[in-house]
Design a protein around this motif. Structure first.
Motif, PDB file in Angstrom:
ATOM      1  N   SER A  24       0.832  -1.202   0.000  1.00 61.17           N
ATOM      2  CA  SER A  24       0.000   0.000   0.000  1.00 61.17           C
ATOM      3  C   SER A  24       0.867   1.253   0.000  1.00 61.17           C
ATOM      4  CB  SER A  24      -0.923  -0.024   1.217  1.00 61.17           C
ATOM      5  OG  SER A  24      -1.653   1.160   1.289  1.00 61.17           O
ATOM      6  N   SER A  25       1.930   1.246   0.798  1.00 65.16           N
ATOM      7  CA  SER A  25       2.854   2.391   0.844  1.00 65.16           C
ATOM      8  C   SER A  25       3.557   2.580  -0.490  1.00 65.16           C
ATOM      9  CB  SER A  25       3.902   2.189   1.943  1.00 65.16           C
ATOM     10  OG  SER A  25       3.287   2.169   3.191  1.00 65.16           O
ATOM     11  N   ARG A  26       3.988   1.473  -1.091  1.00 70.07           N
ATOM     12  CA  ARG A  26       4.656   1.566  -2.397  1.00 70.07           C
ATOM     13  C   ARG A  26       3.700   2.106  -3.450  1.00 70.07           C
ATOM     14  NH1 ARG A  26       7.404  -3.924  -3.842  1.00 70.07           N
ATOM     15  NH2 ARG A  26       6.807  -3.046  -5.824  1.00 70.07           N
ATOM     16  N   LEU A  27       2.457   1.647  -3.418  1.00 69.67           N
ATOM     17  CA  LEU A  27       1.459   2.114  -4.369  1.00 69.67           C
ATOM     18  C   LEU A  27       1.175   3.599  -4.177  1.00 69.67           C
ATOM     19  CD1 LEU A  27      -0.445   1.397  -6.658  1.00 69.67           C
ATOM     20  CD2 LEU A  27      -2.136   0.721  -4.952  1.00 69.67           C
ATOM     21  N   ALA A  28       1.091   4.045  -2.915  1.00 70.16           N
ATOM     22  CA  ALA A  28       0.859   5.465  -2.635  1.00 70.16           C
ATOM     23  C   ALA A  28       2.025   6.302  -3.147  1.00 70.16           C
ATOM     24  CB  ALA A  28       0.663   5.684  -1.140  1.00 70.16           C
ATOM     25  N   ALA A  29       3.251   5.837  -2.920  1.00 67.51           N
ATOM     26  CA  ALA A  29       4.431   6.569  -3.398  1.00 67.51           C
ATOM     27  C   ALA A  29       4.427   6.640  -4.922  1.00 67.51           C
ATOM     28  CB  ALA A  29       5.711   5.901  -2.900  1.00 67.51           C
ATOM     29  N   PHE A  30       4.021   5.544  -5.571  1.00 68.73           N
ATOM     30  CA  PHE A  30       3.947   5.536  -7.026  1.00 68.73           C
ATOM     31  C   PHE A  30       2.918   6.543  -7.515  1.00 68.73           C
ATOM     32  CE2 PHE A  30       1.914   3.938 -10.905  1.00 68.73           C
ATOM     33  CZ  PHE A  30       2.999   3.994 -11.760  1.00 68.73           C
ATOM     34  N   ARG A  31       1.757   6.598  -6.844  1.00 66.06           N
ATOM     35  CA  ARG A  31       0.711   7.549  -7.239  1.00 66.06           C
ATOM     36  C   ARG A  31       1.196   8.984  -7.105  1.00 66.06           C
ATOM     37  NH1 ARG A  31      -3.642   4.530  -3.991  1.00 66.06           N
ATOM     38  NH2 ARG A  31      -4.250   2.913  -5.443  1.00 66.06           N
ATOM     39  N   GLU A  32       1.931   9.277  -6.003  1.00 68.29           N
ATOM     40  CA  GLU A  32       2.448  10.634  -5.803  1.00 68.29           C
ATOM     41  C   GLU A  32       3.419  10.993  -6.910  1.00 68.29           C
ATOM     42  OE1 GLU A  32       4.169  10.155  -2.001  1.00 68.29           O
ATOM     43  OE2 GLU A  32       2.243  10.112  -0.985  1.00 68.29           O
ATOM     44  N   THR A  33       4.348  10.089  -7.198  1.00 63.23           N
ATOM     45  CA  THR A  33       5.324  10.332  -8.256  1.00 63.23           C
ATOM     46  C   THR A  33       4.597  10.483  -9.583  1.00 63.23           C
ATOM     47  OG1 THR A  33       6.955   9.043  -7.059  1.00 63.23           O
ATOM     48  CG2 THR A  33       7.371   9.403  -9.387  1.00 63.23           C
ATOM     49  N   ASP A  34       3.619   9.630  -9.806  1.00 62.81           N
ATOM     50  CA  ASP A  34       2.862   9.678 -11.039  1.00 62.81           C
ATOM     51  C   ASP A  34       2.117  11.005 -11.168  1.00 62.81           C
ATOM     52  OD1 ASP A  34       2.084   8.349 -13.439  1.00 62.81           O
ATOM     53  OD2 ASP A  34       0.081   8.120 -12.575  1.00 62.81           O
ATOM     54  N   MET A  35       1.538  11.511 -10.066  1.00 64.04           N
ATOM     55  CA  MET A  35       0.824  12.781 -10.109  1.00 64.04           C
ATOM     56  C   MET A  35       1.778  13.923 -10.449  1.00 64.04           C
ATOM     57  SD  MET A  35      -1.576  14.718  -7.329  1.00 64.04           S
ATOM     58  CE  MET A  35      -0.382  15.698  -6.458  1.00 64.04           C
ATOM     59  N   VAL A  36       2.946  13.947  -9.822  1.00 63.16           N
ATOM     60  CA  VAL A  36       3.934  14.988 -10.108  1.00 63.16           C
ATOM     61  C   VAL A  36       4.346  14.910 -11.574  1.00 63.16           C
ATOM     62  CG1 VAL A  36       6.300  15.746  -9.634  1.00 63.16           C
ATOM     63  CG2 VAL A  36       4.776  15.199  -7.739  1.00 63.16           C
ATOM     64  N   THR A  37       4.595  13.713 -12.063  1.00 64.59           N
ATOM     65  CA  THR A  37       4.992  13.551 -13.465  1.00 64.59           C
ATOM     66  C   THR A  37       3.892  14.038 -14.400  1.00 64.59           C
ATOM     67  OG1 THR A  37       6.366  11.654 -12.876  1.00 64.59           O
ATOM     68  CG2 THR A  37       5.779  11.881 -15.189  1.00 64.59           C
ATOM     69  N   GLU A  38       2.657  13.655 -14.124  1.00 64.28           N
ATOM     70  CA  GLU A  38       1.540  14.072 -14.978  1.00 64.28           C
ATOM     71  C   GLU A  38       1.365  15.591 -14.965  1.00 64.28           C
ATOM     72  OE1 GLU A  38      -0.124  12.270 -17.267  1.00 64.28           O
ATOM     73  OE2 GLU A  38       1.377  10.807 -16.676  1.00 64.28           O
ATOM     74  N   VAL A  39       1.478  16.202 -13.801  1.00 69.68           N
ATOM     75  CA  VAL A  39       1.359  17.661 -13.707  1.00 69.68           C
ATOM     76  C   VAL A  39       2.503  18.320 -14.467  1.00 69.68           C
ATOM     77  CG1 VAL A  39       1.521  19.617 -12.113  1.00 69.68           C
ATOM     78  CG2 VAL A  39       0.007  17.708 -11.575  1.00 69.68           C
TER      79      VAL A  39
END
Length: 180
Positions: A24-39
């Protein structure tokens, strides 16, 4: 026998819980990184955006508006440094008069950037007036670019680098545009 079976069940439960928490923590970190990348992909300066946001730990708890505030904070920090530098160069009697005058003009522009335009952009962002925030930021970018052009039009080498304020400001514009 029942005790051993219960112990095995508890052990399996503990390991499954730990595994799920880790995933769950790894998935959350991936989502955060993914959000920054998308923005950042939606800005004019992807690499600069990633450099600013990826290294800031606040990205973990920020929404897009929070990311914009991080960029604005970096913009104000750099603009304040440049303001200090151009004020110093404007007073430096060891520099040619023409350079001192142009630095004095840049100092006026950067004073407005630091004391009026960036705070106004931040205030508009806080009150969800995104188009007004973008309008203020475009003035910041134009003022920074105008300082740069004073030197290039006179075929002079700029004694400092101020394009970073223009570029960081345009990153902020891009981030805010993703909100609207």
């Amino acid at each position: 026998m029942k005790f051993q079976q219960s112990l095995k069940m508890i052990t399996v439960y503990v390991f499954m819980t730990l595994f799920l928490m880790t995933e769950s923590s790894r998935l959350a970190a991936f989502r955060e990184t993914d959000m920054v990348t998308e923005v950042c992909k939606k800005t004019l300066y992807f690499d600069l955006c990633m450099t600013i946001l990826f290294t800031d730990s606040r990205k973990h708890t920020s929404d897009t508006k929070g990311l914009a505030k991080i960029v604005l904070e970096k913009d104000k920090y750099i603009a304040t440094q440049i303001l200090s530098e151009v004020q110093s160069l404007a007073r430096d009697t060891g520099k040619r008069r023409e350079i001192r005058e142009k630095c004095g003009q840049c100092a006026k522009g950067y004073n407005g950037i630091v004391s009026k335009l960036l705070p106004a952009a931040n205030k508009f962002l806080d009150s969800n007036k995104y188009s007004s925030s973008i309008e203020q930021l475009k003035k910041v970018a134009n003022d920074a670019k105008s300082c740069d052009e004073q030197f290039s039009k006179a075929n002079m080498t700029e004694p400092f680098n101020n394009m970073s304020v223009h570029d960081i400001t345009m990153v902020a514009v891009g981030v805010i545009q993703t909100i609207t």
